[in-house]
Design a protein around this motif. Structure first.
Motif, mmCIF file in Angstrom:
data_model
loop_
_atom_site.group_PDB
_atom_site.id
_atom_site.type_symbol
_atom_site.label_atom_id
_atom_site.label_comp_id
_atom_site.label_asym_id
_atom_site.label_seq_id
_atom_site.Cartn_x
_atom_site.Cartn_y
_atom_site.Cartn_z
ATOM 1 N N PHE A 396 -16.786 -18.044 40.088
ATOM 2 C CA PHE A 396 -16.347 -16.772 39.524
ATOM 3 C C PHE A 396 -17.426 -16.147 38.654
ATOM 4 N N SER A 397 -17.304 -14.849 38.452
ATOM 5 C CA SER A 397 -18.125 -14.131 37.486
ATOM 6 C C SER A 397 -17.178 -13.387 36.559
ATOM 7 N N ARG A 398 -17.726 -12.834 35.502
ATOM 8 C CA ARG A 398 -16.890 -12.049 34.579
ATOM 9 C C ARG A 398 -17.705 -10.947 33.944
ATOM 10 N N LYS A 399 -17.007 -9.904 33.506
ATOM 11 C CA LYS A 399 -17.637 -8.812 32.778
ATOM 12 C C LYS A 399 -17.616 -9.125 31.277
ATOM 13 N N VAL A 400 -18.641 -8.692 30.587
ATOM 14 C CA VAL A 400 -18.744 -8.861 29.142
ATOM 15 C C VAL A 400 -18.818 -7.475 28.510
ATOM 16 N N ALA A 401 -17.916 -7.169 27.613
ATOM 17 C CA ALA A 401 -17.895 -5.849 26.982
ATOM 18 C C ALA A 401 -19.169 -5.625 26.171
ATOM 19 N N VAL A 402 -19.702 -4.401 26.227
ATOM 20 C CA VAL A 402 -20.890 -4.083 25.448
ATOM 21 C C VAL A 402 -20.518 -3.896 23.978
ATOM 22 N N ALA A 403 -21.475 -4.172 23.102
ATOM 23 C CA ALA A 403 -21.261 -3.980 21.673
ATOM 24 C C ALA A 403 -21.365 -2.497 21.333
ATOM 25 N N GLU A 404 -20.464 -2.012 20.512
ATOM 26 C CA GLU A 404 -20.496 -0.623 20.037
ATOM 27 C C GLU A 404 -19.946 -0.569 18.626
ATOM 28 N N LYS A 405 -20.423 0.424 17.871
ATOM 29 C CA LYS A 405 -19.930 0.642 16.519
ATOM 30 C C LYS A 405 -19.143 1.942 16.466
ATOM 31 N N PRO A 406 -18.125 2.017 15.617
ATOM 32 C CA PRO A 406 -17.384 3.281 15.469
ATOM 33 C C PRO A 406 -18.325 4.405 15.062
ATOM 34 N N GLY A 407 -18.135 5.565 15.679
ATOM 35 C CA GLY A 407 -18.929 6.721 15.324
ATOM 36 C C GLY A 407 -20.313 6.743 15.935
ATOM 37 N N GLN A 408 -20.546 5.876 16.903
ATOM 38 C CA GLN A 408 -21.864 5.839 17.545
ATOM 39 C C GLN A 408 -22.170 7.168 18.213
ATOM 40 N N GLY A 409 -23.405 7.659 18.062
ATOM 41 C CA GLY A 409 -23.767 8.950 18.625
ATOM 42 C C GLY A 409 -24.063 8.912 20.105
ATOM 43 N N ILE A 410 -24.539 7.780 20.617
ATOM 44 C CA ILE A 410 -24.819 7.583 22.039
ATOM 45 C C ILE A 410 -24.143 6.299 22.474
ATOM 46 N N GLU A 411 -23.423 6.356 23.581
ATOM 47 C CA GLU A 411 -22.772 5.140 24.053
ATOM 48 C C GLU A 411 -23.822 4.082 24.384
ATOM 49 N N THR A 412 -23.473 2.816 24.171
ATOM 50 C CA THR A 412 -24.411 1.731 24.415
ATOM 51 C C THR A 412 -24.823 1.713 25.878
ATOM 52 N N SER A 413 -23.857 1.766 26.774
ATOM 53 C CA SER A 413 -24.096 1.877 28.210
ATOM 54 C C SER A 413 -22.787 2.234 28.882
ATOM 55 N N ASP A 414 -22.871 2.874 30.046
ATOM 56 C CA ASP A 414 -21.663 3.160 30.810
ATOM 57 C C ASP A 414 -21.339 2.017 31.772
ATOM 58 N N HIS A 415 -22.081 0.913 31.691
ATOM 59 C CA HIS A 415 -21.792 -0.301 32.445
ATOM 60 C C HIS A 415 -21.681 -1.469 31.472
ATOM 61 N N CYS A 416 -21.023 -2.534 31.911
ATOM 62 C CA CYS A 416 -20.979 -3.775 31.150
ATOM 63 C C CYS A 416 -21.734 -4.849 31.922
ATOM 64 N N PRO A 417 -22.346 -5.815 31.227
ATOM 65 C CA PRO A 417 -22.995 -6.904 31.941
ATOM 66 C C PRO A 417 -21.989 -7.690 32.790
ATOM 67 N N ARG A 418 -22.447 -8.127 33.949
ATOM 68 C CA ARG A 418 -21.638 -9.037 34.768
ATOM 69 C C ARG A 418 -22.397 -10.355 34.849
ATOM 70 N N MET A 419 -21.716 -11.445 34.518
ATOM 71 C CA MET A 419 -22.399 -12.731 34.447
ATOM 72 C C MET A 419 -21.664 -13.809 35.225
ATOM 73 N N ALA A 420 -22.399 -14.850 35.572
ATOM 74 C CA ALA A 420 -21.820 -16.011 36.248
ATOM 75 C C ALA A 420 -22.611 -17.234 35.825
ATOM 76 N N LYS A 421 -22.008 -18.401 36.014
ATOM 77 C CA LYS A 421 -22.699 -19.660 35.744
ATOM 78 C C LYS A 421 -22.824 -20.425 37.059
ATOM 79 N N LEU A 422 -24.051 -20.740 37.416
ATOM 80 C CA LEU A 422 -24.341 -21.360 38.704
ATOM 81 C C LEU A 422 -25.137 -22.637 38.512
ATOM 82 N N ARG A 423 -25.036 -23.517 39.504
ATOM 83 C CA ARG A 423 -25.893 -24.692 39.574
ATOM 84 C C ARG A 423 -27.039 -24.368 40.533
ATOM 85 N N PHE A 424 -28.224 -24.811 40.194
ATOM 86 C CA PHE A 424 -29.397 -24.537 41.018
ATOM 87 C C PHE A 424 -30.007 -25.862 41.518
#
Length: 424
Positions: A396-424
């Motif tokens: 499985f993978s999961r989305k991680v919410a981006v960090a933001e502060k109240p009143g921010q003038g520019i959004e951090t990003s319009d996407h969130c990171p998507r991550m997974a844990k794999l064995r190599f």
């Protein structure tokens, strides 16, 4: 290699053989490799503060005034109106003059690139002027760094594929205190928006090798003889993990032809042979993308393909499209697929690429979107058959919410990171 080196290598191989033999004879379990965190993150036109200052200079020019050089296409239509095309042309003329010509303009983000965070439905929109000051942009960089720090420190991420970045300098900024522990590279591209990788130096036993896949950088719009802008190339990172080569592939495909269904009114369902300009460009990325995947697979069976696909390939997979429906001419998706001017008969991206050569596996989300409020269904992680064999069961993978502060003038990003844990 000198004779002493050969002797030491022979001793090491003999010792390994004895250990494996002992495990086989005693029935001792073979310890699987540890899991490693990987992530893909579209950072929303992330550049340096100096590049933002250049953006302000161009976009605030009297002939520009933060206009949009792209003609807006009304929802449900495939092309813009003549009036809208004329407005966009005038805007582009002013922007080119303010930037200093075509080449210089491609190193400046579009004047609508930065905006305040979205407000809840029914709430008044935030004045865009708050996003047009250096302090607002610095806060965006700070929150991107906080997000990346969480991926590394809390989630154990050791390889990150970035999209919508200007180059390696901004990657080092957002890595913050981790910058000395990571190597970075960026795709070669004559435009502001490119791709990059950051990877933990201790993950690989050989120096990482980055290669730009320029064949994906298709002219946009595809049917405009005066077009000079190109979409993003691809970027491959080759590492040696646990003694074996592994390749990470990073893409940011053409936007605007995202959905195959009509479930979301923002993304009307469109096939890749749709006449919409965005689909025309994405269609022309299919052949070079497939050739690139097949080339990587032949050299490095263990590979991970991730990034901003700008296409809901998970929805396409659920539809289980019959082979004779994948292409408009009914031909087998495993066969040759070449058309005039780079256009192909493909109607669906996922079944065209996952035609068995090679076998691909999507890494699904463990939750719907994991607290993410950005775009949904566009960012994906795909692994090869060789990687799937190392990662048995459902990965499985999961989305991680981006960090933001109240009143921010520019959004951090319009996407969130998507991550997974794999064995190599």
């Amino acid at each position: 290699m000198t004779r002493p080196d050969l002797t030491r290598l022979s001793i090491a191989l003999a010792s390994l053989s004895l250990v494996l033999s002992a495990c086989a004879q005693t029935g001792a379990p073979v310890v699987p490799p540890p899991v490693t965190g990987i992530a893909s993150f579209n950072m929303g036109w992330a550049g340096t503060p100096a590049e933002f200052a250049r953006y302000l200079s161009v976009c605030s020019a009297p002939a520009v005034k933060y206009c949009d050089t792209r003609p807006r296409i009304e929802r449900g239509a495939t092309v813009a109106t003549d009036a809208e095309k004329a407005r966009a042309a005038q805007c582009q003329e002013g922007t080119l003059a303010a930037a200093g010509g075509r080449n210089a303009s491609m190193m400046v983000p579009p004047c609508n690139a930065y905006r305040p965070p979205r407000t809840p439905p029914g709430s008044p929109r935030i004045d865009p002027a708050v996003s047009r000051v250096p302090a607002a942009y610095q806060e965006k960089i700070n929150q991107l760094a906080t997000t990346v720090d969480g991926l590394i420190a809390n989630d154990g991420v050791r390889v990150i594929a970035f999209q919508e970045v200007s180059g390696t300098e901004v990657i080092k900024l957002v890595l913050g205190t981790h910058a000395d522990k990571f190597d970075v590279c960026a795709a070669k591209h004559d435009a502001f928006q490119t791709l990059a990788f950051a990877w933990d130096k201790t993950l690989t036993t050989r120096p990482g090798v980055c290669e730009t896949e320029s064949t994906l950088a298709i002219l946009d719009p595809a049917n405009d003889p005066a077009a000079f802008r190109r979409v993003r190339p691809g970027l491959a990172l080759s590492l040696t993990v646990n003694g074996e080569p592994v390749t990470f592939m990073n893409v940011h495909l053409k936007a605007g032809c995202a959905s195959v269904t009509n479930e979301d009114v923002r993304f009307p369902g469109r096939l890749l042979d749709d006449p919409a300009e965005a689909c025309e460009v994405l269609n022309r990325q299919v052949a070079p993308l497939e050739a690139w995947i097949e080339s990587v697979a032949s050299k490095s069976p263990r590979f991970v393909w991730m990034g901003d696909f700008n296409r809901r390939v998970d929805d396409e997979e659920k539809l289980a499209i019959a082979k004779d429906k994948v292409r408009s001419d009914g031909s087998d998706p495993a066969g040759a697929n070449k058309g005039a001017n780079g256009k192909v008969a493909t109607r669906y991206l996922w079944p065209e690429l996952n035609d068995g050569t090679p076998v691909l596996h999507q890494v699904p989300l463990s939750t719907k979107e994991g607290g993410c409020t950005g775009f949904t269904g566009l960012d994906h992680i795909v692994i090869s058959e060789a990687m799937k064999k190392v990662n048995e069961g459902v990965v499985f993978s999961r989305k991680v919410a981006v960090a933001e502060k109240p009143g921010q003038g520019i959004e951090t990003s319009d996407h969130c990171p998507r991550m997974a844990k794999l064995r190599f």
